[in-house]
Design an enzyme around this catalytic site. Structure first.
Site, PDB file in Angstrom:
ATOM      1  N   CYS A 178       0.862  -1.171   0.000  1.00  0.00           N
ATOM      2  CA  CYS A 178       0.000   0.000   0.000  1.00  0.00           C
ATOM      3  C   CYS A 178       0.901   1.224   0.000  1.00  0.00           C
ATOM      4  O   CYS A 178       1.843   1.308   0.793  1.00  0.00           O
ATOM      5  CB  CYS A 178      -0.935   0.104   1.206  1.00  0.00           C
ATOM      6  SG  CYS A 178      -2.320  -1.019   1.134  1.00  0.00           S
ATOM      7  N   LYS A 202       5.458  -5.409  -4.659  1.00  0.00           N
ATOM      8  CA  LYS A 202       6.920  -5.437  -4.666  1.00  0.00           C
ATOM      9  C   LYS A 202       7.510  -5.406  -3.263  1.00  0.00           C
ATOM     10  O   LYS A 202       8.452  -6.105  -2.951  1.00  0.00           O
ATOM     11  CB  LYS A 202       7.403  -4.229  -5.484  1.00  0.00           C
ATOM     12  CG  LYS A 202       8.898  -4.102  -5.592  1.00  0.00           C
ATOM     13  CD  LYS A 202       9.407  -4.926  -6.742  1.00  0.00           C
ATOM     14  CE  LYS A 202      10.911  -4.964  -6.810  1.00  0.00           C
ATOM     15  NZ  LYS A 202      11.365  -6.302  -7.231  1.00  0.00           N
ATOM     16  N   ASN A 222      -1.545   2.536   5.313  1.00  0.00           N
ATOM     17  CA  ASN A 222      -0.689   1.405   4.968  1.00  0.00           C
ATOM     18  C   ASN A 222      -0.422   0.649   6.266  1.00  0.00           C
ATOM     19  O   ASN A 222       0.114   1.235   7.212  1.00  0.00           O
ATOM     20  CB  ASN A 222       0.615   1.934   4.350  1.00  0.00           C
ATOM     21  CG  ASN A 222       1.712   0.884   4.259  1.00  0.00           C
ATOM     22  OD1 ASN A 222       2.878   1.220   4.334  1.00  0.00           O
ATOM     23  ND2 ASN A 222       1.373  -0.363   4.111  1.00  0.00           N
ATOM     24  N   GLY A 223      -0.806  -0.626   6.312  1.00  0.00           N
ATOM     25  CA  GLY A 223      -0.562  -1.416   7.513  1.00  0.00           C
ATOM     26  C   GLY A 223      -1.791  -2.226   7.886  1.00  0.00           C
ATOM     27  O   GLY A 223      -2.683  -2.445   7.068  1.00  0.00           O
ATOM     28  N   GLU A 275       5.413 -17.305  -8.997  1.00  0.00           N
ATOM     29  CA  GLU A 275       5.027 -15.895  -8.944  1.00  0.00           C
ATOM     30  C   GLU A 275       4.508 -15.398 -10.280  1.00  0.00           C
ATOM     31  O   GLU A 275       3.557 -14.638 -10.345  1.00  0.00           O
ATOM     32  CB  GLU A 275       6.260 -15.017  -8.645  1.00  0.00           C
ATOM     33  CG  GLU A 275       6.797 -15.073  -7.257  1.00  0.00           C
ATOM     34  CD  GLU A 275       7.987 -14.124  -7.104  1.00  0.00           C
ATOM     35  OE1 GLU A 275       7.868 -13.168  -6.346  1.00  0.00           O
ATOM     36  OE2 GLU A 275       9.037 -14.334  -7.752  1.00  0.00           O
ATOM     37  N   TRP A 313      -2.761  -2.796  -1.572  1.00  0.00           N
ATOM     38  CA  TRP A 313      -2.570  -4.247  -1.580  1.00  0.00           C
ATOM     39  C   TRP A 313      -3.412  -4.736  -0.406  1.00  0.00           C
ATOM     40  O   TRP A 313      -3.077  -4.498   0.752  1.00  0.00           O
ATOM     41  CB  TRP A 313      -1.095  -4.603  -1.388  1.00  0.00           C
ATOM     42  CG  TRP A 313      -0.856  -6.075  -1.487  1.00  0.00           C
ATOM     43  CD1 TRP A 313      -0.728  -6.800  -2.635  1.00  0.00           C
ATOM     44  CD2 TRP A 313      -0.714  -7.005  -0.405  1.00  0.00           C
ATOM     45  NE1 TRP A 313      -0.526  -8.127  -2.330  1.00  0.00           N
ATOM     46  CE2 TRP A 313      -0.515  -8.281  -0.962  1.00  0.00           C
ATOM     47  CE3 TRP A 313      -0.744  -6.887   0.979  1.00  0.00           C
ATOM     48  CZ2 TRP A 313      -0.338  -9.427  -0.212  1.00  0.00           C
ATOM     49  CZ3 TRP A 313      -0.574  -8.027   1.755  1.00  0.00           C
ATOM     50  CH2 TRP A 313      -0.369  -9.281   1.161  1.00  0.00           C
ATOM     51  N   LYS A 354      10.117 -18.202  -8.691  1.00  0.00           N
ATOM     52  CA  LYS A 354       9.924 -17.313  -9.851  1.00  0.00           C
ATOM     53  C   LYS A 354       8.801 -17.846 -10.738  1.00  0.00           C
ATOM     54  O   LYS A 354       7.964 -17.088 -11.207  1.00  0.00           O
ATOM     55  CB  LYS A 354      11.192 -17.235 -10.712  1.00  0.00           C
ATOM     56  CG  LYS A 354      12.306 -16.356 -10.222  1.00  0.00           C
ATOM     57  CD  LYS A 354      12.183 -14.899 -10.594  1.00  0.00           C
ATOM     58  CE  LYS A 354      11.624 -14.109  -9.441  1.00  0.00           C
ATOM     59  NZ  LYS A 354      12.439 -13.924  -8.287  1.00  0.00           N
ATOM     60  N   ARG A 407       3.955  -0.920  -4.713  1.00  0.00           N
ATOM     61  CA  ARG A 407       3.572  -1.376  -3.376  1.00  0.00           C
ATOM     62  C   ARG A 407       2.212  -2.065  -3.354  1.00  0.00           C
ATOM     63  O   ARG A 407       1.806  -2.605  -2.321  1.00  0.00           O
ATOM     64  CB  ARG A 407       3.540  -0.187  -2.414  1.00  0.00           C
ATOM     65  CG  ARG A 407       4.877   0.493  -2.263  1.00  0.00           C
ATOM     66  CD  ARG A 407       4.728   1.771  -1.467  1.00  0.00           C
ATOM     67  NE  ARG A 407       4.585   1.502  -0.061  1.00  0.00           N
ATOM     68  CZ  ARG A 407       5.561   1.531   0.822  1.00  0.00           C
ATOM     69  NH1 ARG A 407       6.778   1.834   0.434  1.00  0.00           N
ATOM     70  NH2 ARG A 407       5.338   1.277   2.086  1.00  0.00           N
ATOM     71  N   HIS A 448      13.829 -39.018  -1.088  1.00  0.00           N
ATOM     72  CA  HIS A 448      13.194 -39.134   0.236  1.00  0.00           C
ATOM     73  C   HIS A 448      11.730 -38.690   0.206  1.00  0.00           C
ATOM     74  O   HIS A 448      11.169 -38.347   1.239  1.00  0.00           O
ATOM     75  CB  HIS A 448      13.982 -38.316   1.260  1.00  0.00           C
ATOM     76  CG  HIS A 448      15.379 -38.808   1.423  1.00  0.00           C
ATOM     77  ND1 HIS A 448      15.685 -39.998   2.044  1.00  0.00           N
ATOM     78  CD2 HIS A 448      16.563 -38.306   0.995  1.00  0.00           C
ATOM     79  CE1 HIS A 448      16.990 -40.199   2.018  1.00  0.00           C
ATOM     80  NE2 HIS A 448      17.547 -39.183   1.375  1.00  0.00           N
ATOM     81  N   GLU A 458      14.683 -20.752  -5.722  1.00  0.00           N
ATOM     82  CA  GLU A 458      14.398 -19.469  -6.369  1.00  0.00           C
ATOM     83  C   GLU A 458      13.716 -19.696  -7.723  1.00  0.00           C
ATOM     84  O   GLU A 458      12.777 -18.985  -8.085  1.00  0.00           O
ATOM     85  CB  GLU A 458      15.713 -18.684  -6.514  1.00  0.00           C
ATOM     86  CG  GLU A 458      15.687 -17.463  -7.413  1.00  0.00           C
ATOM     87  CD  GLU A 458      14.747 -16.356  -6.964  1.00  0.00           C
ATOM     88  OE1 GLU A 458      14.117 -16.477  -5.897  1.00  0.00           O
ATOM     89  OE2 GLU A 458      14.629 -15.372  -7.712  1.00  0.00           O
TER      90      GLU A 458
HETATM   91  N1  HGA Z   1      -5.196  -3.047   5.851  1.00  0.00           N
HETATM   92  C1  HGA Z   1      -5.458  -2.090   4.804  1.00  0.00           C
HETATM   93  C2  HGA Z   1      -4.160  -1.565   4.226  1.00  0.00           C
HETATM   94  C3  HGA Z   1      -3.417  -2.662   3.538  1.00  0.00           C
HETATM   95  C4  HGA Z   1      -1.947  -2.455   3.378  1.00  0.00           C
HETATM   96  O1  HGA Z   1      -1.284  -1.579   3.920  1.00  0.00           O
HETATM   97  N2  HGA Z   1      -1.340  -3.340   2.606  1.00  0.00           N
HETATM   98  O2  HGA Z   1       0.030  -3.294   2.476  1.00  0.00           O
HETATM   99  C5  HGA Z   1      -6.355  -2.668   3.736  1.00  0.00           C
HETATM  100  O3  HGA Z   1      -6.510  -3.877   3.608  1.00  0.00           O
HETATM  101  O4  HGA Z   1      -6.922  -1.883   2.986  1.00  0.00           O
END
Ligand code: HGA
Length: 608
Positions: free
Chosen positions: A2, A603, A98-99, A487, A74, A484, A27, A503, A480
């Site tokens: 975010c 990212k 963000n968080g 992803e 995100w 890759k 982000r 094994h 890795e």
């Molecule tokens: N929890 C919030 C913000 C998400 C966030 O910071 N993601 O990195 C949400 O879900 O909108």
């Protein structure tokens, strides 16, 4: 993840918010939104999906106003829908976040009991309501935020915009990064200096627990106890130019091809070619000469770089390494303290789990080092010693050049440690340094296999599963490779140490299973040939990545062979990373997935 931005400007702010969000899209890209004050009234535009959807919406339905906030998401709590997109609003309060607000359910019940219903599935919305409820009691914006912040558990960077308050933004940080940008009669908030780069290079980073009251001509910063504090202003070196793909179809392709050059830049910082020695400044701080063990922690691809480094530190410096993924390490209560050195590897320098592990080690008295690509990042600023990778900005979500540059730094660090620990003779060191110095040229040669790799990737795009095998430093590379492929192409893939196959995982082998074997002709090559025989005997479909001798000595086990140049053993995981990246890249291209922004990823992972 975010990205958040806030602007108190002198011109229409919506296009500037979008410009900043373009730089923050790495982000997260689940949704995006902006809010501005049009004649003092809060107005918002939000759109699901990539930022271009918000841009299109703003073209159809523009926003005026010179004060505003913006967000690229995100999703952690709630589906990536328009309704859950930030900014969130309650009464006259809009916020971007963000968080993760860990106690949001409790807070939601509390505000419900006070007669206020939330409209979204997010953890964020409750914060807007709590501040609004304080405002309704008659508190000023500043008092309302000060009353709510101590009640929030978890991690946040927040920016608040208030109806009727054209000259006010409030920002707060705990766990997630936030910077204040200083302009001429303008002021900014942003997740990082990249977001602020189109507007200013004068940046003040908020410290843990800080919150800031920002007007066009002033910023007042308070710590978590609400004491006013001074935080220094620094000049950011981040360039404002938006990265472009050049002649490449994707950033990832461009970044793969930049590797010969950026690995060269990185090596030249840490190698004295004349003396044929590793020359890593800062290594004294780490006290490598007398360490009993080295603790390494990282996430994802950076963790695999650390895993390769474990082989190097143990072999070339006789230094035992304890390595763990950061999301486990941070809660493992590992015994660590004075006399220990802990090394954290991160491209962005903002990875939440890695940062938390760093803080755990720091609070227990260990000396902290970091291998990091962004020198202004939180991890770089909190470490005692930084070993910077000179990879340049990496935009593709799947890490390529940052990984190989991390390996380049770690290799020189292991060699330097080997010398000062009295393990490496001058001759052995010179031999290793020559092996590393040859990498840029060999990487160019390795990339010449691109067309052959493109061809062999086409059938892979129709497979559902794949295995990657390697031994020694090529075992982390197998991990890795599998990561890759997962992803980028969403194909299920697993990496194994080649000797571990028998094994368990060998049960997976049948004629539909592609098996990538990463095996330069080294001291354990013959062992890997035996493992390939075991796969071939069960019908597995082997793609062998090796050198000319390896190709000549593998018999007829491999259906396809990718031939790499001859490399020194220390250079192998760096050179062999290139075909591994290209396989994942071309498979994704054939499948038509979004190579630079794969689904569900971002990212820089700034939440737990
Ligand atoms: N929890 C919030 C913000 C998400 C966030 O910071 N993601 O990195 C949400 O879900 O909108």
């Amino acid at each position: 993840m975010c990205g958040i931005v806030g602007i108190l400007g002198n011109t229409d702010v919506a296009p500037r918010l979008v410009d900043a969000l373009k730089r923050l899209e790495y982000r997260g890209y689940d949704s995006a939104g902006v809010a501005t004050l049009e004649n003092g009234t809060l107005v918002r535009r939000r759109a699901e999906g990539k930022l271009r959807n918000l841009e299109a919406l703003l073209e159809r339905s523009p926003l005026a106003g010179t004060s505003g906030i913006g967000h690229t998401r995100w999703a952690t709590h709630g589906a990536p829908t328009t309704a859950n997109a930030h900014p969130h609003k309650a009464g006259g309060v809009a916020i971007v976040h963000n968080g993760i607000i860990e106690n949001y359910l409790e807070l939601r019940d509390e505000i419900a009991a006070r007669g206020t219903r939330t409209e979204t599935e997010t953890d964020t919305e409750v914060v807007a309501h709590l501040v609004n409820l304080e405002r309704e009691k008659g508190l000023s914006p500043q008092e309302a935020v000060a009353a709510v912040l101590p009640r929030l558990k978890g991690a946040f960077a927040l920016a608040f915009l208030f109806e009727g308050e054209e000259d006010l933004l409030i920002g707060a940080r705990k766990g997630s990064p936030l910077a204040v940008g200083h302009g001429e009669g303008e002021m900014f908030l942003g997740s990082d200096a990249i977001a602020l780069s189109p507007f200013t290079d004068r940046v003040t980073y908020l410290e843990e627990g800080d919150w800031a009251v920002v007007t066009r001509n002033s910023v007042r910063i308070f710590d978590s106890r609400n004491n006013e504090v001074e935080r220094s202003e620094s000049r950011s070196s981040v360039t404002a130019a938006l990265m472009d793909k050049g002649n490449y179809r994707h950033f990832m392709a461009k970044e793969i091809h930049e590797q010969p050059e950026v690995i060269g830049h990185t090596l030249s910082r840490y190698i004295d070619l004349g003396a044929k020695q590793a020359n890593v400044s800062g290594i004294e701080t780490a006290g490598f000469a007398n360490l009993n063990r080295l603790v390494i922690s990282a996430c994802g691809t950076a963790f695999y770089a650390g895993l390769v480094a474990k082989y190097w530190f143990e072999k070339y410096a006789r230094l035992p390494v304890e390595i763990d993924i950061a999301s486990e390490f941070r809660y493992r209560e590992s015994p660590i303290g004075k006399g220990d050195f802990a090394l954290f590897i991160s491209q962005s320098g903002e990875t939440a789990d890695t940062l938390a592990s760093l803080r755990y080690c720091k609070s227990h008295g260990a000396v902290i080092g970091t291998v990091v690509n962004v020198p202004e990042s939180t991890i770089a600023r909190e470490a005692d010693v930084m070993f910077q990778t000179i990879a340049g900005p990496e935009i593709g979500v799947a890490s390529t050049k940052a990984f190989t540059c991390q390996l380049a730094v770690l290799a020189t660090l292991a060699i330097h440690a080997g010398r000062i620990r009295g393990v490496l003779s001058p001759e052995r060191e010179a031999d290793l340094i020559e092996g590393l110095a040859a990498i840029p040229g060999l990487a160019v040669q390795a990339l010449k296999q691109e067309i052959a790799i493109e061809r062999l990737s086409q059938p892979l795009s129709r497979t559902a599963n794949a295995l990657y095998l390697g031994r020694g430093t090529n075992f982390p590379l197998a991990l890795e490779g599998a990561l890759k492929l997962k992803e980028l192409s969403y194909i299920h893939a697993e990496g194994y140490a080649a000797g571990e196959l028998k094994h368990g995982p060998i049960a997976l082998i049948d004629e539909n299973m592609p098996v990538f074997v990463i095996a330069p002709h080294d001291g354990i090559y013959e062992k890997t040939v035996s493992n390939m025989q075991e796969v071939a005997a069960r019908g597995g479909n082997i793609v062998l990545i090796t050198d000319e001798r390896g190709a000549a000595e593998c018999g007829d086990v491999a259906g396809k062979i990718v031939v790499m140049p001859d490399v020194h053993e220390i250079a192998a995981p760096i050179i062999y990373a290139l075909p591994v990246q290209l396989i994942a890249y071309y498979t994704a291209v054939f499948m038509g997935t979004d190579v630079d922004q794969p689904r569900n990823l971002a990212k820089s992972v700034t939440v737990e």
